[in-house]
Design a protein around this motif. Structure first.
Motif, PDB file in Angstrom:
ATOM      1  N   ASP A 112      10.659   7.390   2.802  1.00  0.00           N
ATOM      2  CA  ASP A 112      10.681   7.837   4.196  1.00  0.00           C
ATOM      3  C   ASP A 112      11.030   6.682   5.126  1.00  0.00           C
ATOM      4  OD1 ASP A 112      10.036  10.433   3.555  1.00  0.00           O
ATOM      5  OD2 ASP A 112       7.879  10.174   3.891  1.00  0.00           O
ATOM      6  N   LEU A 113      10.526   5.490   4.791  1.00  0.00           N
ATOM      7  CA  LEU A 113      10.778   4.317   5.619  1.00  0.00           C
ATOM      8  C   LEU A 113      12.209   3.810   5.462  1.00  0.00           C
ATOM      9  CD1 LEU A 113       9.263   2.406   7.570  1.00  0.00           C
ATOM     10  CD2 LEU A 113       8.708   0.973   5.589  1.00  0.00           C
ATOM     11  N   TYR A 114      12.735   3.942   4.231  1.00  0.00           N
ATOM     12  CA  TYR A 114      14.092   3.478   3.932  1.00  0.00           C
ATOM     13  C   TYR A 114      14.887   4.627   3.298  1.00  0.00           C
ATOM     14  CZ  TYR A 114      12.038  -1.192   4.480  1.00  0.00           C
ATOM     15  OH  TYR A 114      11.396  -2.303   4.956  1.00  0.00           O
ATOM     16  N   PRO A 115      15.381   5.560   4.110  1.00  0.00           N
ATOM     17  CA  PRO A 115      16.095   6.718   3.548  1.00  0.00           C
ATOM     18  C   PRO A 115      17.498   6.396   3.040  1.00  0.00           C
ATOM     19  CG  PRO A 115      16.104   6.806   5.940  1.00  0.00           C
ATOM     20  CD  PRO A 115      15.220   5.648   5.569  1.00  0.00           C
ATOM     21  N   GLU A 116      18.039   5.242   3.405  1.00  0.00           N
ATOM     22  CA  GLU A 116      19.402   4.912   2.999  1.00  0.00           C
ATOM     23  C   GLU A 116      19.478   4.618   1.493  1.00  0.00           C
ATOM     24  OE1 GLU A 116      17.737   1.088   4.980  1.00  0.00           O
ATOM     25  OE2 GLU A 116      17.479   3.261   5.098  1.00  0.00           O
ATOM     26  N   PRO A 117      20.607   4.922   0.848  1.00  0.00           N
ATOM     27  CA  PRO A 117      20.725   4.712  -0.601  1.00  0.00           C
ATOM     28  C   PRO A 117      20.735   3.237  -0.991  1.00  0.00           C
ATOM     29  CG  PRO A 117      22.815   5.444   0.328  1.00  0.00           C
ATOM     30  CD  PRO A 117      21.796   5.598   1.409  1.00  0.00           C
ATOM     31  N   GLN A 118      21.241   2.366  -0.120  1.00  0.00           N
ATOM     32  CA  GLN A 118      21.308   0.940  -0.406  1.00  0.00           C
ATOM     33  C   GLN A 118      20.631   0.168   0.728  1.00  0.00           C
ATOM     34  OE1 GLN A 118      22.764  -0.651  -3.195  1.00  0.00           O
ATOM     35  NE2 GLN A 118      22.827   1.423  -4.029  1.00  0.00           N
ATOM     36  N   ASP A 146       0.802  -1.223   0.000  1.00  0.00           N
ATOM     37  CA  ASP A 146       0.000   0.000   0.000  1.00  0.00           C
ATOM     38  C   ASP A 146       0.834   1.273   0.000  1.00  0.00           C
ATOM     39  OD1 ASP A 146      -2.404  -1.277  -0.116  1.00  0.00           O
ATOM     40  OD2 ASP A 146      -2.850  -1.114   2.023  1.00  0.00           O
ATOM     41  N   LEU A 147       2.136   1.160   0.255  1.00  0.00           N
ATOM     42  CA  LEU A 147       2.966   2.356   0.393  1.00  0.00           C
ATOM     43  C   LEU A 147       3.330   2.948  -0.962  1.00  0.00           C
ATOM     44  CD1 LEU A 147       5.435   1.404   3.269  1.00  0.00           C
ATOM     45  CD2 LEU A 147       3.143   2.385   3.400  1.00  0.00           C
ATOM     46  N   THR A 148       3.286   4.260  -1.028  1.00  0.00           N
ATOM     47  CA  THR A 148       3.745   4.959  -2.231  1.00  0.00           C
ATOM     48  C   THR A 148       5.269   4.968  -2.237  1.00  0.00           C
ATOM     49  OG1 THR A 148       3.818   7.109  -1.142  1.00  0.00           O
ATOM     50  CG2 THR A 148       1.707   6.442  -2.126  1.00  0.00           C
ATOM     51  N   LEU A 149       5.838   5.373  -3.359  1.00  0.00           N
ATOM     52  CA  LEU A 149       7.297   5.460  -3.444  1.00  0.00           C
ATOM     53  C   LEU A 149       7.828   6.459  -2.422  1.00  0.00           C
ATOM     54  CD1 LEU A 149       9.962   4.722  -4.726  1.00  0.00           C
ATOM     55  CD2 LEU A 149       9.492   6.352  -6.572  1.00  0.00           C
ATOM     56  N   ALA A 150       7.132   7.567  -2.245  1.00  0.00           N
ATOM     57  CA  ALA A 150       7.565   8.570  -1.264  1.00  0.00           C
ATOM     58  C   ALA A 150       7.533   8.000   0.150  1.00  0.00           C
ATOM     59  CB  ALA A 150       6.685   9.809  -1.354  1.00  0.00           C
ATOM     60  N   GLU A 151       6.499   7.231   0.471  1.00  0.00           N
ATOM     61  CA  GLU A 151       6.395   6.629   1.802  1.00  0.00           C
ATOM     62  C   GLU A 151       7.482   5.585   2.020  1.00  0.00           C
ATOM     63  OE1 GLU A 151       1.579   7.063   2.585  1.00  0.00           O
ATOM     64  OE2 GLU A 151       2.342   5.384   1.403  1.00  0.00           O
ATOM     65  N   VAL A 167      21.144  -6.268   2.344  1.00  0.00           N
ATOM     66  CA  VAL A 167      20.928  -7.441   1.504  1.00  0.00           C
ATOM     67  C   VAL A 167      21.041  -8.711   2.345  1.00  0.00           C
ATOM     68  CG1 VAL A 167      21.847  -8.779  -0.435  1.00  0.00           C
ATOM     69  CG2 VAL A 167      21.734  -6.281  -0.576  1.00  0.00           C
ATOM     70  N   PHE A 168      20.054  -9.593   2.199  1.00  0.00           N
ATOM     71  CA  PHE A 168      20.043 -10.850   2.937  1.00  0.00           C
ATOM     72  C   PHE A 168      20.199 -12.062   2.020  1.00  0.00           C
ATOM     73  CE2 PHE A 168      18.087  -7.793   5.691  1.00  0.00           C
ATOM     74  CZ  PHE A 168      18.452  -8.169   6.974  1.00  0.00           C
ATOM     75  N   SER A 169      19.921 -11.875   0.745  1.00  0.00           N
ATOM     76  CA  SER A 169      20.093 -12.949  -0.240  1.00  0.00           C
ATOM     77  C   SER A 169      20.259 -12.307  -1.608  1.00  0.00           C
ATOM     78  CB  SER A 169      18.883 -13.902  -0.240  1.00  0.00           C
ATOM     79  OG  SER A 169      17.772 -13.290  -0.896  1.00  0.00           O
ATOM     80  N   GLU A 170      20.521 -13.128  -2.605  1.00  0.00           N
ATOM     81  CA  GLU A 170      20.663 -12.588  -3.957  1.00  0.00           C
ATOM     82  C   GLU A 170      19.374 -11.970  -4.471  1.00  0.00           C
ATOM     83  OE1 GLU A 170      22.085 -15.654  -6.473  1.00  0.00           O
ATOM     84  OE2 GLU A 170      24.078 -15.771  -5.551  1.00  0.00           O
ATOM     85  N   SER A 171      18.244 -12.348  -3.869  1.00  0.00           N
ATOM     86  CA  SER A 171      16.950 -11.846  -4.325  1.00  0.00           C
ATOM     87  C   SER A 171      16.535 -10.538  -3.674  1.00  0.00           C
ATOM     88  CB  SER A 171      15.865 -12.896  -4.050  1.00  0.00           C
ATOM     89  OG  SER A 171      16.153 -14.119  -4.686  1.00  0.00           O
ATOM     90  N   THR A 172      17.205 -10.130  -2.602  1.00  0.00           N
ATOM     91  CA  THR A 172      16.828  -8.909  -1.895  1.00  0.00           C
ATOM     92  C   THR A 172      16.967  -7.687  -2.795  1.00  0.00           C
ATOM     93  OG1 THR A 172      17.659  -9.854   0.183  1.00  0.00           O
ATOM     94  CG2 THR A 172      17.244  -7.489   0.140  1.00  0.00           C
ATOM     95  N   PRO A 173      15.914  -6.854  -2.914  1.00  0.00           N
ATOM     96  CA  PRO A 173      16.071  -5.621  -3.690  1.00  0.00           C
ATOM     97  C   PRO A 173      17.107  -4.714  -3.034  1.00  0.00           C
ATOM     98  CG  PRO A 173      14.001  -5.626  -2.468  1.00  0.00           C
ATOM     99  CD  PRO A 173      14.561  -6.994  -2.347  1.00  0.00           C
ATOM    100  N   LYS A 174      17.908  -4.095  -3.855  1.00  0.00           N
ATOM    101  CA  LYS A 174      19.038  -3.335  -3.317  1.00  0.00           C
ATOM    102  C   LYS A 174      18.744  -1.853  -3.131  1.00  0.00           C
ATOM    103  CE  LYS A 174      22.465  -6.567  -5.162  1.00  0.00           C
ATOM    104  NZ  LYS A 174      21.440  -7.583  -5.484  1.00  0.00           N
ATOM    105  N   THR A 175      17.675  -1.363  -3.758  1.00  0.00           N
ATOM    106  CA  THR A 175      17.309   0.046  -3.615  1.00  0.00           C
ATOM    107  C   THR A 175      15.817   0.156  -3.357  1.00  0.00           C
ATOM    108  OG1 THR A 175      16.821   0.364  -5.976  1.00  0.00           O
ATOM    109  CG2 THR A 175      19.117   0.713  -5.256  1.00  0.00           C
ATOM    110  N   VAL A 176      15.402   1.310  -2.861  1.00  0.00           N
ATOM    111  CA  VAL A 176      13.977   1.555  -2.624  1.00  0.00           C
ATOM    112  C   VAL A 176      13.192   1.485  -3.926  1.00  0.00           C
ATOM    113  CG1 VAL A 176      12.296   3.297  -1.918  1.00  0.00           C
ATOM    114  CG2 VAL A 176      14.310   2.895  -0.527  1.00  0.00           C
ATOM    115  N   GLU A 177      13.787   2.005  -4.998  1.00  0.00           N
ATOM    116  CA  GLU A 177      13.093   1.979  -6.286  1.00  0.00           C
ATOM    117  C   GLU A 177      12.845   0.542  -6.755  1.00  0.00           C
ATOM    118  OE1 GLU A 177      14.718   5.821  -5.526  1.00  0.00           O
ATOM    119  OE2 GLU A 177      15.734   3.876  -5.563  1.00  0.00           O
ATOM    120  N   ALA A 178      13.845  -0.320  -6.582  1.00  0.00           N
ATOM    121  CA  ALA A 178      13.681  -1.729  -6.956  1.00  0.00           C
ATOM    122  C   ALA A 178      12.631  -2.401  -6.078  1.00  0.00           C
ATOM    123  CB  ALA A 178      15.013  -2.453  -6.844  1.00  0.00           C
TER     124      ALA A 178
END
Length: 273
Positions: A166-172, A158-163, A175-186
């Motif tokens: 805000d929840l994940y302000p860090e650039p990266q 339900d969260l927008t990209l902006a939300e 990562v917990f596995s090869e499948s973990t998305p590395k950025t908020v955009e991903a």
């Protein structure tokens, strides 16, 4: 050598008197006595009126009490109601969800879980264990990272990209596995695809030897309030069982949503609040 503290001594040692008085003050209000004056509260608590005024001022600032009758008396505030509603909502979710988890477990013969989101974590609030050699490593109360788990992805839908930013302000992202998305955009692109699909099936997403099928649980406001899913102890799922298991998970999540008074909008579209 000091003697060990008795249980009552330990209890007294860690009691915060101000907090105790504040909670006792709130407990004086009832259905029959909805408003009370500071003088009456001081008499009941057997503390100085100045102490009661400090307690009331603090509780009023936090929304737990409010003034009435021109400021001469007090009544419970909306913050107390919010606490009660949150408790009832969580009780309703788990109590309604537990028999559905048990039924789903019997259908798929794998452990089934119900989770909610707390900030950047998912929290397991109910589980149903299957009678198989597979021992789940999670218990009720276990917390895992939302962005790196299948159940967490469902809870982020339900969260927008902006939300999300805000929840994940860090650039990266961590990562917990090869499948973990590395950025908020991903992550956002991933959960939006999940949202359109209506469920998530991922093999080895958080742990390489574990696969998960999960679906969202929505309440009357159409918001995702929980994720319901089954955990399979295999990196790959038997293709012959796959479609049926997905539908069974979606059916259980849909039934719990209906019990929480969720009604899809016309055409079956999910309302994006």
């Amino acid at each position: 050598m000091t003697d060990a503290l008795e249980p009552t001594d330990l209890q007294d040692k860690y009691i915060v008197p101000g907090l105790e008085r504040g909670l006792r003050l709130l407990g004086e209000f009832s259905r029959n006595e909805r408003t009370l004056s500071a003088a009456e509260l001081a008499r009941r608590l057997q503390v100085p009126r100045s102490t009661v005024f400090r307690l009331l001022t603090t509780l009023e600032m936090m929304g737990f009490v409010e003034r009435t009758d021109g400021g001469r008396e007090f009544r419970l505030g909306m913050a107390v109601l919010r606490l009660g509603f949150d408790y009832l909502a969580s009780l309703e979710l788990t109590e309604l969800g537990r028999p559905l988890l048990d039924r789903l477990r019997d259908e798929v013969n794998y452990p089934c879980n119900l989770v909610v989101r707390d900030g950047r974590s998912i929290v397991y609030v109910a589980k149903s264990v299957a009678p198989t050699p597979f021992a789940s490593s999670v218990n009720v109360g276990t917390r895992l990272p939302a962005h790196a788990t299948v159940l967490g992805r469902v809870l982020l839908e339900d969260l927008t990209l902006a939300e999300l930013r805000d929840l994940y302000p860090e650039p990266q992202l961590e990562v917990f596995s090869e499948s973990t998305p590395k950025t908020v955009e991903a992550l956002f692109d991933m959960v939006q695809r999940d949202r359109q699909r209506g469920y998530v099936l991922q093999e080895g997403f958080f742990e390489t030897s574990i696969s998960t099928i999960a679906a969202p649980v929505r309440d009357r406001s159409a918001k995702v309030v929980a994720a319901l899913g089954t955990t399979i102890p295999a990196s790959r799922i038997d293709p012959e069982r796959l479609h049926g298991m997905v539908e069974q998970v979606r059916s259980a999540a849909g039934e719990l949503s209906r019990l929480l008074d969720y009604r899809p909008s016309e055409g079956g579209a999910v309302v994006n609040l």
